[in-house]
Scaffold this motif. Structure first.
Motif, PDB file in Angstrom:
ATOM      1  N   GLN A  81      52.502  43.182 -51.670  1.00 26.00           N
ATOM      2  CA  GLN A  81      52.698  41.885 -52.320  1.00 26.00           C
ATOM      3  C   GLN A  81      52.870  40.784 -51.276  1.00 26.00           C
ATOM      4  O   GLN A  81      52.876  41.070 -50.072  1.00 26.00           O
ATOM      5  CB  GLN A  81      53.934  41.948 -53.219  1.00 26.00           C
ATOM      6  N   THR A  82      53.085  39.580 -51.788  1.00 22.33           N
ATOM      7  CA  THR A  82      53.239  38.402 -50.939  1.00 22.33           C
ATOM      8  C   THR A  82      53.971  38.664 -49.633  1.00 22.33           C
ATOM      9  O   THR A  82      55.075  39.184 -49.631  1.00 22.33           O
ATOM     10  CB  THR A  82      54.089  37.317 -51.648  1.00 22.33           C
ATOM     11  N   GLY A  83      53.350  38.270 -48.548  1.00 27.29           N
ATOM     12  CA  GLY A  83      54.034  38.353 -47.265  1.00 27.29           C
ATOM     13  C   GLY A  83      53.886  39.693 -46.576  1.00 27.29           C
ATOM     14  O   GLY A  83      53.902  39.764 -45.362  1.00 27.29           O
ATOM     15  N   TYR A 107      59.697  31.354 -47.354  1.00 23.16           N
ATOM     16  CA  TYR A 107      58.518  30.485 -47.492  1.00 23.16           C
ATOM     17  C   TYR A 107      57.441  31.147 -48.338  1.00 23.16           C
ATOM     18  O   TYR A 107      56.719  30.490 -49.078  1.00 23.16           O
ATOM     19  CB  TYR A 107      57.982  30.079 -46.116  1.00 23.16           C
ATOM     20  N   PHE A 108      57.343  32.491 -48.224  1.00 24.35           N
ATOM     21  CA  PHE A 108      56.373  33.194 -49.069  1.00 24.35           C
ATOM     22  C   PHE A 108      56.800  33.182 -50.537  1.00 24.35           C
ATOM     23  O   PHE A 108      55.998  33.422 -51.415  1.00 24.35           O
ATOM     24  CB  PHE A 108      56.137  34.622 -48.560  1.00 24.35           C
ATOM     25  N   HIS A 109      58.090  32.893 -50.789  1.00 21.86           N
ATOM     26  CA  HIS A 109      58.542  32.730 -52.170  1.00 21.86           C
ATOM     27  C   HIS A 109      58.626  31.257 -52.544  1.00 21.86           C
ATOM     28  O   HIS A 109      59.353  30.886 -53.470  1.00 21.86           O
ATOM     29  CB  HIS A 109      59.893  33.419 -52.377  1.00 21.86           C
ATOM     30  N   ASN A 110      57.902  30.448 -51.791  1.00 15.99           N
ATOM     31  CA  ASN A 110      57.790  29.012 -52.061  1.00 15.99           C
ATOM     32  C   ASN A 110      59.115  28.267 -51.982  1.00 15.99           C
ATOM     33  O   ASN A 110      59.310  27.264 -52.663  1.00 15.99           O
ATOM     34  CB  ASN A 110      57.144  28.782 -53.444  1.00 15.99           C
ATOM     35  N   MET A 111      60.024  28.762 -51.170  1.00 19.26           N
ATOM     36  CA  MET A 111      61.304  28.060 -51.018  1.00 19.26           C
ATOM     37  C   MET A 111      61.151  26.896 -50.042  1.00 19.26           C
ATOM     38  O   MET A 111      60.273  26.916 -49.172  1.00 19.26           O
ATOM     39  CB  MET A 111      62.362  29.008 -50.467  1.00 19.26           C
TER      40      MET A 111
HETATM   41  C1  LIG Z   1      53.804  30.074 -54.512  1.00 17.98           C
HETATM   42  O1  LIG Z   1      52.971  28.980 -54.865  1.00 17.98           O
HETATM   43  C2  LIG Z   1      51.591  29.294 -54.881  1.00 17.98           C
HETATM   44  C3  LIG Z   1      50.817  28.021 -55.092  1.00 17.98           C
HETATM   45  O2  LIG Z   1      51.376  27.277 -56.130  1.00 17.98           O
HETATM   46  C4  LIG Z   1      51.326  30.352 -55.973  1.00 17.98           C
HETATM   47  O3  LIG Z   1      49.959  30.704 -55.990  1.00 17.98           O
HETATM   48  C5  LIG Z   1      52.157  31.592 -55.654  1.00 17.98           C
HETATM   49  O4  LIG Z   1      52.028  32.557 -56.673  1.00 17.98           O
HETATM   50  C6  LIG Z   1      53.635  31.240 -55.479  1.00 17.98           C
HETATM   51  N1  LIG Z   1      54.319  32.411 -54.963  1.00 17.98           N
HETATM   52  C7  LIG Z   1      55.442  32.892 -55.507  1.00 17.98           C
HETATM   53  C8  LIG Z   1      56.009  34.130 -54.880  1.00 17.98           C
HETATM   54  O5  LIG Z   1      56.022  32.345 -56.432  1.00 17.98           O
END
Ligand SMILES: *[C@@H]1O[C@H](CO)[C@@H](O)[C@H](O)[C@H]1NC(C)=O
Ligand SMILES: *[C@@H]1O[C@H](CO)[C@@H](O)[C@H](O)[C@H]1NC(C)=O
Ligand SMILES: *[C@@H]1O[C@H](CO)[C@@H](O)[C@H](O)[C@H]1NC(C)=O
Length: 384
Positions: free
Chosen positions: A121-123, A182-186
């Protein structure tokens, strides 16, 4: 030479001899190294668990993939070499490993705090967070003694019980805890909010290691994450937030914030663990100086990955170092390495090249960036 000159020469030589032997007697004899960390010091852990870091990793030194996300050796390899020990086997590597002189619990993508995501997953954070690495160490320490008693080949593969207190314990971890936010958009402020919790977890684990006999600790602070190509590519900041070197100021601020806290934790630990010698090493400053004054130090294109696939930073999430595509049934390498990694700093956009690792090691080995200013081979002492 007259008698007077001879007298002074003899005195000078004698004094030199005495000073040298005093310094030599202060050298520590580390029978083993136990390392905890992330990709900066992973010598094969993640590769053993999730598949080898493929070619061209390893091309500059091992000439084949060697479990490292690098073209060659890492700082921890240079540490082992300097201390006269072989390169560390990864704890997770069950084939061909020899743990006589220590073990490496680090894996690429590791964090101090366990993440609530999987590697895919992310990151891409590793499930082997610092608490897990400690559990592995704990198990390793207990079971190695059980097996050594059986004798035979075990005696030639595993450390002695007393080596655990004589060993050097090295730590290089924390950067991924910062990027995970940052990968969780913080926001940067949100990331800063959880840093104290990350540091508290680090402190707890170092204390556990002490409780298990560890006495000498060599702790790297975290590097300038705002200068790392993949962060600049995946989390771009507006121009005004780039510094003269082209690094993202907010991310580097967070790294410095973490490092101030880490230094504070080390000060507390020295009080709480009276028998511990803890050396805090300012790797951040060395790495930042290398990146911001690359040309002066004989390096080129500090913010561009050597091995990658295009873009401003030669980094592409979907076509990393070593990536291949199929065209008309034929495999074509698109994640190509640069011609001369020895003048480059970033290997694959995430990790440093061997040349950069060596450069950093050469500057930290003598204690110039340490608090207290203790060289690596004296890191069993609390004072100079
Ligand atoms: C973070 O933001 C991006 C762009 O809006 C989005 O595609 C992504 O799913 C978001 N990530 C999380 C972990 O919320
Ligand atoms: C993971 O989830 C738990 C429970 O919600 C939370 O307490 C913890 O802080 C989370 N970890 C991270 C790194 O976000
Ligand atoms: C492991 O390494 C030690 C030290 O180099 C060596 O003495 C020992 O023979 C090695 N064990 C095996 C099984 O190769």
């Amino acid at each position: 030479m007259n008698l007077n000159t001879i007298f002074w020469v003899v005195l000078y030589v004698l004094l030199g001899f005495i000073t040298n032997s005093l310094a030599a007697s202060r050298h520590c004899h580390f029978p083993a190294i136990f390392n905890f960390g992330d990709s900066n010091s992973d010598t094969g852990g993640l590769s053993a668990a999730f598949g080898q870091a493929g070619p061209p990793n390893g091309e500059s030194y091992f000439h084949h993939p060697a479990g490292r996300y690098c073209d060659g050796r890492l700082i921890v390899d240079f540490i082992a070499k300097k201390l006269g020990l072989p390169y560390l086997s990864a704890y997770l590597d069950s084939v061909g490993s020899n743990y006589t002189y220590g073990a490496n619990f680090a894996t690429a993508g590791s964090t101090i705090r366990p993440q609530n995501t999987t590697l895919h997953q992310t990151g891409g954070f590793s499930p082997f967070s610092l608490d897990v690495q400690f559990n592995q160490f704990n198990d390793f320490q207990r079971r190695t003694q059980h097996f050594r008693e059986k004798g035979g080949v075990y005696k030639t593969l595993l450390p002695k019980a007393e080596d655990f207190s004589g060993a050097l314990y090295t730590f290089d971890i924390g950067q991924n805890d910062l990027t995970s936010g940052y990968f969780h958009n913080m926001s940067t402020d949100e990331v800063k909010t959880y840093v104290p919790d990350v540091l508290a977890k680090f402190k707890t684990i170092l204390k556990y290691v002490y409780d298990h006999g560890g006495r000498s600790f060599w702790v790297h602070n975290t590097g300038p994450v705002g200068c790392v190509p993949y962060i600049l590519d995946l989390h771009p900041v507006e121009r005004s937030l780039l510094d003269k070197a082209g690094c993202a100021t907010p991310y580097n601020e967070v790294a410095k914030f973490f490092n101030r806290g880490l230094k504070e934790v080390v000060v507390q630990l020295r009080k709480e663990l009276p028998l511990a010698a803890i050396t805090y090493v300012d790797v951040y400053s060395v790495k930042y100086s290398l990146i911001s004054q690359a040309n002066k130090h004989g390096f080129e294109e500090p913010l561009r990955a050597c091995c990658g696939h295009g873009g401003k930073y030669n980094y592409n999430l979907h076509a990393g170092c070593g990536a291949k595509i199929k065209v008309d049934g034929k495999e074509i390498l698109i994640g190509k390495p640069c011609k001369n990694p020895s003048v480059r700093i970033s290997w694959d956009g995430v990790h440093f090249t061997q040349a950069a690792n060596k450069w950093v090691f050469d500057r930290i080995v003598d204690g110039s960036f340490s608090d207290p200013p203790i060289p690596l081979n004296m890191a069993c002492h609390k004072h100079l």
